[in-house]
Write an enzyme that holds these catalytic residues in place. Structure first.
Site: not given
Length: 447
Positions: A150, A174, A80
């Protein structure tokens, strides 16, 4: 039967083939890169990907003698884009950090690299992993829908066979929400089980690094390397329970304080899960949490706002015009939260953590919704995290289990919950339950 494309291998199977010299790291990487080339225009999972760097790393790994290889030798991992990577930019989906390079790895990345993993690329995220405004990433099952966030790119890339496993983070939902929307497994471990040095933090007491995979065995491999499941060695000997199978096991269904948000797909999934488990001999009962737990959604919102304002304050001071409006609201405290209200939230949630440990400890696992329903149409909003945020605040380990679907044949997951630091037990339950839900839940991926 035709030979399976390497890109479709689970991490567990790929590692077995690499160890037995039946698959080179370079051949595996080329298969994934080919998949990405054919699908990237549709899915857009990557914030940064350099095929030449990937192949260069792969060739170097292939040259390492067998007796010097780590436990994850050659395993491609998506990272990420809020975690520092020494050989790739870390941009946080923010114009402030465009093409920003930090010459160190974040702690989880460093651990994976030391174990022999191939750090494949940076996956797309919302701005600072702190907004619900989506990046360009789309749901691989239907490009008109969001993949959630996210950790948008991590979830989509794993679901679309572009990488076998990926790291994400969760402050509200997320990990669990992209896991559900993309039809894959997502582990959000016990809070602070993974080191977060070098990882962009929204809230120190909420943020947790997690793992996406297409099977529980793959979650377990990464969890062990990252130190998640060894934490129980510091516990009392009887703290970890053996899970001996669904028959005779006891599960608790928790609808929670935001059950009114549940859409027909989630309502059906929870009911179907109960029926499936009972057919397999489990005892399933509804759990009504004490009224104090109803305050957690509001308390979580206060912490998100208070901690978020502190987190983004430096960027606001540097270039406030380049900070997303919802983050500016945190800095300006537009909701008007007082210090007394923040303290009430911090202290109230802290007092409920041992209570949920005791409640969850009565069951093999608690079962609760992951999301209100199927992935939303459009990519402007990544979806509602209300069902996830309570467990994030309580610091419990959770796993999203796929297997169910909604009226548009998009995936809907359910969440398994265990007491804090019972991550290994939870993964054991998730493996058995996940296999049953995959067979009988009714949803199958068409990818």
């Amino acid at each position: 039967m035709a030979e399976q494309e390497p890109c479709r291998l689970t991490a567990t199977k790929a590692l077995d083939l690499i160890r037995s010299n039946k698959l080179t790291v370079e051949a595996y990487a080329r298969s994934l890169l080919s998949r990405i080339e054919s699908r990237n225009a549709a899915v857009k999972a990557w914030a940064y990907l350099d095929p030449e760097l990937v192949l260069e790393q792969a060739r170097r790994l292939d040259e390492i003698p067998v007796d010097k290889r780590g436990p994850l030798h050659g395993l491609p991992v998506g990272i990420k884009d809020i975690m520092h990577t020494k050989d790739m930019p870390t941009e946080h989906n923010s114009p402030i950090y465009k093409n920003s390079h930090v010459a160190v790895d974040a702690a989880p990345v460093a651990v994976l690299r030391a174990a022999g993993a191939l750090i494949f690329g940076k996956t797309a995220t919302t701005e600072f992993a702190a907004t619900t405004a989506g990046p360009p990433t789309r749901n691989p099952h239907n490009e008109a829908h969001t993949p959630g966030g996210s950790s948008s790119g991590s979830g989509a890339a794993v679901a679309d066979f572009q990488v076998p496993v990926a790291l994400g983070t969760q402050t509200g939902g997320s990990m669990v929400r992209p896991g559900s929307f993309n039809g894959i497994y997502a582990l959000k471990p016990t809070w602070n089980a993974l080191s977060r040095e070098g990882v962009r933090i929204h809230s120190l007491i909420l943020d947790t690094v997690g793992v996406f995979a297409r099977c529980v065995e793959d979650l377990d491999i990464l969890a062990r390397v990252l130190g998640v499941t060894v934490t129980v060695t510091h516990a009392e000997p009887d703290q970890e329970r053996e899970f001996e199978g669904v028959s005779g096991a006891k599960f608790g269904i928790v609808k929670g304080p935001v059950w009114n948000l549940a859409e027909p797909g989630t309502v059906s999934a929870l009911q179907k899960a109960r029926e499936i488990l009972e057919r397999h001999g489990a005892v399933v009962e509804e759990v009504d949490l004490p009224d104090a737990f109803n305050k957690i959604p509001e308390w979580h919102a206060r912490i998100m706002s208070g901690d978020g304002g502190v987190s983004v304050f430096p960027e606001y001071q540097m270039e406030k015009s380049k900070v997303h409006g919802s983050l500016v609201d945190f800095v300006k405290n537009t909701k008007g939260y007082t210090r007394a209200q923040l303290l009430e939230a911090y202290d109230g949630i802290a007092m409920l953590r041992p209570r949920i440990d005791e409640i969850a400890g009565r069951y093999a696992a608690l079962i609760t919704p992951s999301v209100p329903g199927e992935a939303l149409v459009g990519i402007e909003w990544t979806g509602e995290a209300a069902f996830c945020s309570m467990w994030t605040a309580l610091h419990t380990p959770v796993v999203n289990i796929p297997g169910f679907g909604g009226e548009n044949n998009l995936p809907i997951g359910l969440t398994l919950v265990a007491p804090r630091y019972h991550d290994q037990h939870l993964l054991s339950v998730a493996k058995t339950v996940g296999e049953i839900f995959a067979e009988e839940g009714g949803w199958k991926s068409t990818l």
